[in-house]
Design an enzyme around this catalytic site. Sequence first.
Site, PDB file in Angstrom:
ATOM      1  N   GLU A  96      29.474  58.935  32.848  1.00 48.20           N
ATOM      2  CA  GLU A  96      28.532  58.066  31.681  1.00 48.20           C
ATOM      3  C   GLU A  96      29.444  58.498  30.182  1.00 48.20           C
ATOM      4  OE1 GLU A  96      24.398  59.259  32.101  1.00 48.20           O
ATOM      5  OE2 GLU A  96      24.451  59.003  33.944  1.00 48.20           O
TER       6      GLU A  96
ATOM      7  N   GLU B  24      22.497  63.707  38.204  1.00 45.77           N
ATOM      8  CA  GLU B  24      21.804  64.637  37.479  1.00 45.77           C
ATOM      9  C   GLU B  24      20.835  65.703  38.278  1.00 45.77           C
ATOM     10  OE1 GLU B  24      20.389  63.867  33.787  1.00 45.77           O
ATOM     11  OE2 GLU B  24      22.209  62.349  33.275  1.00 45.77           O
TER      12      GLU B  24
END
Lengths: 625, 319
Positions: free
Chosen positions: A534, A466
């Site tokens: 994820e 991220e």
Amino acid sequence: MQADLKWLDDPEVFRVNQLPAHSDHHYYHDTDELTSGSRFVKSLNGTWRFNFAKTPAERPLDFFKTDFDSRNFDTIQVPGHIELAGYGQIQYINTLYPWEGQIFRRPPYTLNSDQLEAGLFSDATDNTVGSYLKTFDLNDTFKDQRVIIQFQGVEEALYVWLNGHFVGYAEDSFTPSEFDLTPYLQDTDNLLAVRVYKRSTAAFIEDQDMFRFSGIFRDVNLMALPATHIVDLDIQPVVTNDYKDGILNVSTKLSGPAATLELKVTDNDGSVLATQTQTGADQVTFDTLSMVDIELWSPQAPNLYNLTIDVYSADNQLLEVVPYQFGFRQVELRDDKVIYVNNERLIINGVNRHEWNARTGRVITIAHMQADVQTMLDNNINADRTCHYPDQLPWYSLCDQAGIYLMAENNLESHGSWQKMGAIEPSYNVPGDNPHWLEAVLDRARSNYEWFKNHPSIIFWSLGNESYAGEDIAAMNAFYKEHDDSRLVHYEGVVHTPELKDRISDVESRMYETPDNIAAYLDDNPAKPFIDCEYMHDMGNSLGGMSSYNDLIDKYPMYQGGFIWDFIDQALFVHDSISNQEVLRYGGDFDERHSDYEFSGDGLLFADRTPKPAMQEVKYYYGLH
Amino acid sequence: MAYTSNQLHVVYGDGSLGLGGTNFHYLFSYERGGLESLVVNSKEWLYRTPTPLFWRATTDNDHGNGFSVKSAQWYAADRFATCQDIQLTVDDQVVSPLPIAPLNNRYTNHEVADKVSLAYQFVTTTIPSTTVTITYTVTSDGMINVATHYAGQADLPELPAFGLRFVMPTAATGFDYTGLSGETYPDRMAGATKGQFHVDGLPVTPYLVPQECGMHMQAEAVTVTRSATQNNADRQNTPFSLSFSQVDGPFAFSCLPYTAAELENATHMEELPLERRTVLSIYGAVRGVGGIDSWGAEVEKPYRIPADKDIDFSFNIHF
């Protein structure tokens, strides 16, 4: 050279006098020490003298000087988090920076700024300081040797002095930092001084969704170096001849005078499969070794071979023994856009794992690591993403031995710079395309590669988490492509900048994508195989609907599985004076604000390492493929 | 009195209907809207009358995707549903109007029957409202069949849960069930094994924030065992049990020391009340827990409970 506090404010200063990153091999004086322990390593773990300052301005300025009176210092255990020792407020926060709403702060060289901001961290009200002192003597093994110090993990910036002399500076909390102490060493009463700052510009790229700690939180070792020493070992096993045979390329970097290196490869029965002797200095490369009828390494059969290099001096004295377990496995991304390992389609039955212990935070022991490996094996978990930083050194060898694929991730997360309240807002994103941030992140990629390059369990390098994407992350990708053709590169954040997809990530990686959207991607002439970096967010009572992901495995060869978020709840044991019980506390429970509260607990395991009820579901679906 | 037949002894009380046998006695209250007392072998099994259950304690995923907000009406319905109608049937003859005083003066202390049914109709506090009918049918062997009907109503949000909640006066020592291993939900039960399981005590799954937990899907039967009562004259502490068994098909249940509201209230495990009762919830419909993410993703459609469809389920209570 003198230490400069301004380094905290400068993203272009992240290692001063640090030794280069190198392979994680151990070395011993002789074969007997393989079981008894190396005489060349002296742990400095234990009780240190300690002073805590709330701000840099309040730190004991001269604490590193040999005549400094430290009688009013406290003591602290190393390794450990300063906050869990009772200094500094515990804080859990997810995406926003930990100073959210407290301090207005922007990364240097963003928003059209072309200069550093003085005092950004070096004169900040939220930058707590730990001043550590340790006195040590040298035993005979260490006297008259080159001696280095290895900090395996320190958050988030450290300065080191020995006997009053400045030694070096390091950032990158989750990567070992090594410094040469030799010039300032004395036989007895060495005074080691370490100053640890909670924040530096590294804080902008270490914004992981986790409890925010500081301190020396991994092992500290003194390491004596033999007269000639293998500094770096590069083992490159290559599978050949239709997965039946292999070749092995081994090269070393040496310190000290020329020496003779005797290499031996054995299997687990002790049978000698190859030997070779080379003499040289600085860089010694062995001729390619051929091995026939090899046993491949895989999660089903994690076959490892034992490589040993004995280093002899010119007068034929054994200087050191370097053992390393390696394995043969072939990772291929073929023309059909499917990843194969050892000629079989890769299916990742994975989990993201933070290092965690409910009593000691990210200070975990080998017993915790072994327990986690066992939990994975017991539940058909075959892959771990080291979210979102390199793990402790032993983890990689444990995964080699157990047969757990690793996605080895860099210490990089900057979502506070571009993700705000769920919206994508990269106005001051770092590293981005920013040349002033490039070297810091490249160094992280290099360190991750150099330390862990010999582990067969690693099949992906992951650029970080991220952190959006720009030229800097593209350069990290390029680094891995230049150095390693035996593994693939993973990065999810390029989903926001599709124009960079041809330069970043070998896989289409997404997080928390719905099964329908994954199918839509795979039905639409996909360019890359798909991985969920994820998925299945196991917060509280969750993990429903896994069958929909499992169905994708059967339907789409290019769907290659994913990593569940995540392995273990992050929560801390606290004594509750109301109920007089030991209880688990999560974000916000320490009066810290802003917090993301119970979002710290998304594990397949509760924080005390007992499995959540959902684990039986994981075991079932992960047992199907 | 000594019973002279194998029939139910029917007591037409002024505020309730009593049904007795050799080792059981039940009170169906007209005032309290349901089964007020369930005594077997002199042990009371009910703390308060069973009520319809519409709520589950907000899970982290419910919180994240706003489901608790969207379905908040059902929270109030769970707490405040009221009984608006009771229908009594004795040996297949409807007794209407209800034989409350003085109508019951026509009876004696020697009334008997083979089968007695009481249907309690609840109206929900939702807007629009709907009804739930709980029908208890007692046969002379003491078995209670409980049939529950939810009347589907469009324009209501999806239900968090639908079932019946039995609160027992003391905490159980444990329970045994035939069904699936572990804690299961409609979208999380593939990994379970079928079998008979014993659970010690009333474990609350220790999620960081207390929330819906302890569900057991596809159960054929559950037997709750207690050893203590609130009866001051009862000095025994030998274990005693009551069983709930499937009729037409399996049911779901949870057996916890807390109601959904009690779980909902706590932000940490240590804030939960002291464990003092048993809350056995038998479900006719369970919503999945979801898992795609915890900040917006919906539970997949097959695992939701639409409000506009009728729901019927039944089970037997026996000993």
